[in-house]
Structure formats: C-alpha cells, structure tokens
Write a protein that holds these residues in place. Structure first.
Motif, PDB file in Angstrom:
ATOM      1  N   ARG A 102      73.244  61.199  -9.542  1.00  9.53           N
ATOM      2  CA  ARG A 102      73.000  59.942 -10.278  1.00  9.53           C
ATOM      3  C   ARG A 102      72.858  58.746  -9.357  1.00  9.53           C
ATOM      4  O   ARG A 102      72.139  57.802  -9.661  1.00  9.53           O
ATOM      5  N   THR A 103      73.515  58.752  -8.233  1.00  9.13           N
ATOM      6  CA  THR A 103      73.454  57.616  -7.318  1.00  9.13           C
ATOM      7  C   THR A 103      72.167  57.613  -6.495  1.00  9.13           C
ATOM      8  O   THR A 103      71.573  56.560  -6.276  1.00  9.13           O
ATOM      9  N   PHE A 104      71.730  58.788  -6.051  1.00  5.86           N
ATOM     10  CA  PHE A 104      70.629  58.833  -5.091  1.00  5.86           C
ATOM     11  C   PHE A 104      69.349  59.506  -5.584  1.00  5.86           C
ATOM     12  O   PHE A 104      68.286  59.265  -5.028  1.00  5.86           O
ATOM     13  N   LEU A 105      69.404  60.345  -6.611  1.00  2.80           N
ATOM     14  CA  LEU A 105      68.233  61.135  -6.990  1.00  2.80           C
ATOM     15  C   LEU A 105      67.677  60.815  -8.368  1.00  2.80           C
ATOM     16  O   LEU A 105      66.539  60.377  -8.495  1.00  2.80           O
ATOM     17  N   LEU A 106      68.438  61.082  -9.395  1.00  3.10           N
ATOM     18  CA  LEU A 106      67.961  60.948 -10.777  1.00  3.10           C
ATOM     19  C   LEU A 106      68.959  60.154 -11.604  1.00  3.10           C
ATOM     20  O   LEU A 106      70.159  60.291 -11.432  1.00  3.10           O
ATOM     21  N   ASP A 107      68.421  59.357 -12.514  1.00  7.77           N
ATOM     22  CA  ASP A 107      69.271  58.549 -13.374  1.00  7.77           C
ATOM     23  C   ASP A 107      68.782  58.671 -14.811  1.00  7.77           C
ATOM     24  O   ASP A 107      67.625  58.345 -15.093  1.00  7.77           O
ATOM     25  N   PRO A 108      69.613  59.165 -15.723  1.00  6.34           N
ATOM     26  CA  PRO A 108      69.187  59.240 -17.128  1.00  6.34           C
ATOM     27  C   PRO A 108      69.252  57.865 -17.783  1.00  6.34           C
ATOM     28  O   PRO A 108      70.136  57.068 -17.503  1.00  6.34           O
ATOM     29  N   ARG A 109      68.282  57.575 -18.647  1.00  9.12           N
ATOM     30  CA  ARG A 109      68.210  56.291 -19.346  1.00  9.12           C
ATOM     31  C   ARG A 109      67.882  56.510 -20.816  1.00  9.12           C
ATOM     32  O   ARG A 109      67.151  57.425 -21.161  1.00  9.12           O
ATOM     33  N   ILE A 110      68.402  55.622 -21.661  1.00  2.72           N
ATOM     34  CA  ILE A 110      68.039  55.572 -23.074  1.00  2.72           C
ATOM     35  C   ILE A 110      67.289  54.267 -23.285  1.00  2.72           C
ATOM     36  O   ILE A 110      67.755  53.207 -22.874  1.00  2.72           O
ATOM     37  N   VAL A 111      66.136  54.322 -23.925  1.00  2.00           N
ATOM     38  CA  VAL A 111      65.286  53.139 -24.105  1.00  2.00           C
ATOM     39  C   VAL A 111      65.784  52.342 -25.314  1.00  2.00           C
ATOM     40  O   VAL A 111      65.781  52.848 -26.432  1.00  2.00           O
ATOM     41  N   PRO A 112      66.186  51.059 -25.091  1.00  2.00           N
ATOM     42  CA  PRO A 112      66.751  50.269 -26.181  1.00  2.00           C
ATOM     43  C   PRO A 112      65.763  49.386 -26.932  1.00  2.00           C
ATOM     44  O   PRO A 112      66.127  48.786 -27.935  1.00  2.00           O
ATOM     45  N   THR A 113      64.507  49.250 -26.438  1.00  2.00           N
ATOM     46  CA  THR A 113      63.566  48.336 -27.092  1.00  2.00           C
ATOM     47  C   THR A 113      62.205  49.008 -27.265  1.00  2.00           C
ATOM     48  O   THR A 113      61.946  50.067 -26.714  1.00  2.00           O
ATOM     49  N   GLY A 114      61.341  48.323 -27.999  1.00  2.00           N
ATOM     50  CA  GLY A 114      59.994  48.830 -28.232  1.00  2.00           C
ATOM     51  C   GLY A 114      58.948  48.216 -27.326  1.00  2.00           C
ATOM     52  O   GLY A 114      57.759  48.260 -27.632  1.00  2.00           O
TER      53      GLY A 114
END
Length: 174
Positions: A26-38
């Motif tokens: 999570r720090t250096f390679l991949l980060d999961p995200r949830i999209v909060p807007t349109g």
C-alpha cells in the motif's frame, strides 16, 4: 517448547508478515480507492473501487489521457485526494472554448466525456513540472479549469484497474 506455544509463534509470525507485506504494497506499489463523486462520469462511477499504481511514473512518463490520483491542491478547497484525467502536459497551451478543449490550438478528440464543457478557459501555458487535469464530467468537476495547474509532486499514481463492481472489472485505459 511445547506444541501450543510453537503454533502460536508460527501464527504470530504469519500475521506479522501479512501486515508488513500489506504495508509495503500500500505504501509503495498499489493503493485501493473508493470513488466518492461523479466528476469522472461516465468513465468512473460513484462508489467504483479502483487500484492505483503508485510505481508506474517512476519508470514511464505521464501522458495525456492518463487517469491519475493526486493530493488536492489547497486552491481546490478539497481535503481528500482527487481523480482526474491528464489533459495538458508541461509546455503546452491549453484553451477551452465553444465546448472544446484545444491543445496547442488543436481540438482534442474526447470520446469519454459525459457532456462538453460549458465554460471558457485560457489560453494558458502549462508550466514545467505541472499538468492540466479535468474530470470527464466537465460541467460538474472541481479541476484545473477552476484552481489552475497541478504540480507534479502532488501526483500519487495512475488509476490501473477497477475491481468493483465485478461486472465492470478491468483496466481503465485512456
């Protein structure tokens, strides 16, 4: 050492390694995200889950059309990270007029838009070490046309894939 203590130590080691591996990823390679807007409709929808590649820009340049995640500039009034599409590269002249984006005087072909912009911007030249970014939902996006150019050092990574909802899973290509 009895078998129970040995088993507990093995499990503690496995759990600790799992936490360390998760932290490194999570720090250096991949980060999961949830999209909060349109702001990126129709390309990215509300509550889509994305994986952000945090390493790619160390090995390849940022290109027009890349969808990126970045720390919101103070001028945006936002506190959370934002997701937008790269439109203007360093040294390019950007203008928005008559519903079109012009890059160095040429109309940018954009088949990913929800609606054409209903505002005017520029012309302005993108400074070195900065980018011009816009949401695909141009009329409802807090982006460079409102707060200016995005400093390169605020970019966290490139949106790599959507992993939720399952029916839309896959890479997000420009």
């Amino acid at each position: 050492m009895n078998a129970t203590v040995k088993k507990l130590l093995e499990w503690a080691l496995i759990i600790a390694l799992g936490f360390i591996l998760s932290f490194v990823i999570r720090t250096f390679l991949l980060d999961p995200r949830i999209v909060p807007t349109g702001s990126m409709l129709p390309t990215i929808r509300l509550q889509d889950r994305l994986l952000v590649d945090k390493l790619i820009f160390k090995f390849s340049p940022i290109e027009r059309g890349d969808i990126i995640v970045f720390h919101a500039p103070p001028e945006s009034g936002e506190k959370d990270d934002l997701v937008k599409r790269v439109i203007g590269l360093p040294g390019e002249q950007i203008e928005v007029k008559d519903g079109n984006v012009l890059v160095n005087g040429n109309i940018l072909q954009e088949n990913y838009l929800l609606e054409k912009p209903d505002y005017q911007y520029g012309p302005a030249t993108v400074p070195e070490d900065a980018y011009f970014v816009l949401g695909d939902n141009r009329r409802h996006s807090n982006d460079s046309h409102m707060w200016g150019f995005l400093p390169e050092q605020t970019i966290k990574g490139k949106v790599w894939i959507r992993y939720w909802p399952p029916s839309m899973t896959g890479p997000l290509n420009p």
